[in-house]
Structures are given as structure tokens and as C-alpha cells.
Design a protein around this motif. Sequence first.
Motif, PDB file in Angstrom:
ATOM      1  N   VAL A  93      -1.817  -3.065   3.277  1.00  0.00           N
ATOM      2  CA  VAL A  93      -2.309  -1.928   2.585  1.00  0.00           C
ATOM      3  C   VAL A  93      -1.752  -1.714   0.852  1.00  0.00           C
ATOM      4  O   VAL A  93      -2.477  -1.282   0.140  1.00  0.00           O
ATOM      5  N   GLU A  94      -0.406  -1.887   1.055  1.00  0.00           N
ATOM      6  CA  GLU A  94       0.299  -1.374  -0.130  1.00  0.00           C
ATOM      7  C   GLU A  94       1.920  -1.977   0.420  1.00  0.00           C
ATOM      8  O   GLU A  94       2.219  -2.065   1.287  1.00  0.00           O
ATOM      9  N   ASN A 113      -1.062  -1.121  -4.602  1.00  0.00           N
ATOM     10  CA  ASN A 113      -2.252  -0.988  -3.496  1.00  0.00           C
ATOM     11  C   ASN A 113      -3.187  -2.056  -3.462  1.00  0.00           C
ATOM     12  O   ASN A 113      -3.595  -2.297  -4.623  1.00  0.00           O
ATOM     13  N   VAL A 168      -9.232   3.727   5.298  1.00  0.00           N
ATOM     14  CA  VAL A 168      -8.045   3.750   4.297  1.00  0.00           C
ATOM     15  C   VAL A 168      -8.613   4.302   2.987  1.00  0.00           C
ATOM     16  O   VAL A 168      -9.943   3.842   2.593  1.00  0.00           O
ATOM     17  N   ALA A 188      -7.444   5.652  -1.024  1.00  0.00           N
ATOM     18  CA  ALA A 188      -6.606   5.813  -2.164  1.00  0.00           C
ATOM     19  C   ALA A 188      -6.829   6.493  -3.568  1.00  0.00           C
ATOM     20  O   ALA A 188      -8.145   6.085  -3.746  1.00  0.00           O
ATOM     21  N   THR A 194      -2.017   6.973  -0.835  1.00  0.00           N
ATOM     22  CA  THR A 194      -2.921   6.527   0.461  1.00  0.00           C
ATOM     23  C   THR A 194      -3.139   7.426   1.503  1.00  0.00           C
ATOM     24  O   THR A 194      -1.987   8.000   1.557  1.00  0.00           O
TER      25      THR A 194
END
Lengths: 139, 139, 139, 139
Positions: A81-82, B86, C109, C111, C130
Motif C-alpha cells: 500500500v505504501e 503510496n 483503501v 488516499a 491513507t
Amino acid sequence: MKPLSRKETQAFVPRMPFNQHLGIRVTRVHQDGITIECPLRPELMNGAGVLHGGVTATMADVAVGLALQRHFGRMTPITTVELKVNFFRPVPDGKIVARSHLLRVGSRVMAGRVDLFDAHKRLVGAALVTYILVGRSNP
Amino acid sequence: MKPLSRKETQAFVPRMPFNQHLGIRVTRVHQDGITIECPLRPELMNGAGVLHGGVTATMADVAVGLALQRHFGRMTPITTVELKVNFFRPVPDGKIVARSHLLRVGSRVMAGRVDLFDAHKRLVGAALVTYILVGRSNP
Amino acid sequence: MKPLSRKETQAFVPRMPFNQHLGIRVTRVHQDGITIECPLRPELMNGAGVLHGGVTATMADVAVGLALQRHFGRMTPITTVELKVNFFRPVPDGKIVARSHLLRVGSRVMAGRVDLFDAHKRLVGAALVTYILVGRSNP
Amino acid sequence: MKPLSRKETQAFVPRMPFNQHLGIRVTRVHQDGITIECPLRPELMNGAGVLHGGVTATMADVAVGLALQRHFGRMTPITTVELKVNFFRPVPDGKIVARSHLLRVGSRVMAGRVDLFDAHKRLVGAALVTYILVGRSNP
């Protein structure tokens, strides 16, 4: 389920072309993570003649990703994700070593921290990496 | 001082072995940053058959670093303090493109943000990268 | 579904005690995010007499969280997975302003990035945040 | 120079209005960092009735900042360059505890990592925080 051995974890690497290309090897497994290393070679360096930060960032990503694969005991569909990484010292020669610690393995989100070392066991960086389980629906 | 042209900025790349090895090219220069790209090839992929996140992180680092070199107008001794990235979508083919925006160029600390795109101009990631000027004393 | 108006988005704040306590207000809504601000007062400062970085980090978190609530059109069970923020300049007086841009709203998810400004519209920081949708099972 | 005691480190807090306002206390000092805690109270919560992530981020920032002040042995002009924090679990009651480990104290750049716990000693988050020494010239 028993976590995989070092050999079993290493067996994932040839299926990961960039990791294989960089020369990443699993050197130890731990209760809460793994240790990987990558020998330095000329094409991994930056313009200052030291290891490129992109390789260090890659090591952090891989150290958590492989620790998760090991934890799940099979090639599991996860994706980063990061990631966040701090660089403390240049690495001019020898190798880069990454030791991951899984901090959170939830049903969907997983995270680990990574300590990065040079060949002299000096701390050269630290990272936090977040993964997610990739299901049928898009994350 | 006039910022460097695309050609002049591109001229730094052959002096940066890992960037050269990955195949990174400077494709545009902007008032506040640069655009670089890297064509995908089999050895840059991960185990899921898409671009390895380590390459994406490298692109973020390089997009800010080269924008700073361009800003200073010469090969300047800077080093990455930390980077955070990200990942929004997998990149299965084509290329990865990184567009940096310098946000802060102080006398010691510099930072930029990066938008990352695939060949279809879809946003595939975003990053923040911090650099420091390396003086005679160790940072 | 039509995104909420500024007034409708502002209506979430009194239900969020820390945001209310800090004095955060929604000042604008945009196609891709929102703008919030918080007036400085003595108890929000650090030992150097400027705004505490913890308030700036809070503003980044809230600017993305409220933009997501607005996007979903109702109080939705989301939680911050992680946040990263750079600080470029001290903020000694006036207010702190945070402008969020949602970059990715996936099925699980989400962001956003945030630009942080002082009362003189100078960029004082930047962030990436996030979030994840909290379902019945624990994330 | 001998690092400061817990009491001497605690003595910095009343000079830091936001830390004092939140109710942050230094509870232990360690060879490589400090432990601080903050009791939860209604105005520190978010809309879900758990501790606001902004308070957790603040704790990470402060745990490294105070550990550095303690390391230097006096109120030293440092400022946060950037912080990154992961949130693993909600904190519904009791207190939040932050334990910092200084990882790098260079002549200009300093960094620490932080483990964040709830009242039951469960890991609720982790952070990396970067500081810089503020000299006569602007960072």
C-alpha cells in the motif's frame, strides 16, 4: 501453521524477477520477520558512488513482503500500500542487509518495520511498510 | 541562474549507474520539477507480474533528486534523507512515469512531491521525498 | 450521488470531539477535496513559540478524513491506516489551512494528499494520508 | 555529558504549551530514548469514540523531540522535518504510551522510531520521525 524455513522462504525469490535480478537472498528467518541481503555491485550505485536509495527502499519493501509470504506459508496475493524509509548513512561497499519485524497482521492490513544495515552491522536506515491482502475486488 | 534544459538534465543520468541500468530517461522539464520515465521490462517485475514497488520508489527518489540537480544547475552533493510513497494501482506494462514538483528548497533541507503515472496517464502512486545538502561535515 | 456542500461537511465536525476542541472549520469544498482551517491560539504552540507539528499532522489527517466523509455523503466507518507529513516552515501566528486532494478512492483503501498553508498562503507543509473502510471484520 | 533524568526531561514539558495542554508526561528514560504517556479524555477522541489519530501523531513527534532535548541536555533549537506514523488498533480508553528510540543523531539530521501502546501494552502504532538542528541560517 508452522512458518516457513529459510530455504522455503528463499524459494519465493526466483519467482520475483526484480528481487532475483538485484541478487536478493534470504539469510535468516526469525520469529517475527526475516533477514535478507543484497551484495553491492557497480550498477546498483548512484552518482555519488554509494548504494542508490532506490535499492535500499526495495530491500525494505521485500523484507516485509517476504516475511508476510513466509507467515502465510504460501505465495499469497498481497500488495504494498505504501512504504516510508529513512536513510542514515551512505553504503559504499559490501552489502545491504534488511531485517524486518512484522508489527501487525490483520485480516486485511499488514505492516512491518525494517532495520537496514551495512556489511559492518551499522544501522544505515529504517522503514515502515504497509501491505494489503488483495481479494477478488480491487483494493 | 537559468535552470537546465531537458538535454542538460538528461546528461546527469549516465553518471548515475542504477538510473542508467534501469533505463530512466528525462522526458520533460517544468518550472517546478521534471518528468522522467522508465520502460517496463521483465526483470523489473515482481512475483505478481506487475512492476515491482521498489522501481516505483526509485522513480520517486530520482524525480526529486534530478529536479534538484537541475535547479542547482550542476552536480550538487545532495543525499536523500527519507522517502515515502503510496501505491494506488499495479502497473502491468508499458512504462512508469514520474512527475516531480519541488515544494521546498531551503539552504539545507529540500523536499518535493511526485505524481506517478502509467502509460495510460492513470495515477498509480504519489510520493514525498526529502533531500539534504551534504556539506563538509556529515549530515 | 452529489458530494456534500460545505455546510453539510462542516456538520460532521461537532461529532468529532478533538476537531471541535482544536477549532477546525470547513471553509471550502472542491471537486477533489476540501479546505479546512484552524486559528492559532497559545495552547496549540510548541516550545519555540510556533504551531506544534502535532496540530499540523492532525490537520492533514482531518482534511483527508472529512473529504472522504463528504465523498461518501454520510458518516462512514473509515479509519486512518497511516499518515506522513513534511514540515517546511514554522507557523507563528494567524491560522493553519489544509487543502486535501483525494487521489485514490478504492473499494477498501483510500488516499489523499494535503497542502498545508499559513495565513499568508505560504506552503508550510505537505502530507499523504491513507484510510481504510472499516468493515465488520477488523482491518 | 550525562543524559538528563526523567525529572529533568519532564521539566521541559511546561514550556511546550500543546504538550502541556494534552497532558503529556515523561514516565521513563532509557539509554536510547524516553517513554511518555497521555491519559485519554473526551476532547481527545474522534467521531468513532476512540483516540484521534492526530493525538497519536503528536505523541510520536514529542517522544522523539523530547528524547533529543534530553540527549542534548538542554533546550536545543530543533524542529521536526517530517513524521510518518502507522495506526494498528483503535485506542478507546485509558491512555496512549509512546516509547522512542533514537536511531541517528548526526551533526544536523536526527531521527528516531517510536512504538505506540495502549494501557494494555498492546502495540497500537509505530512511527519514524526526522528532526533537524535549526542554526542561524534557515533550514
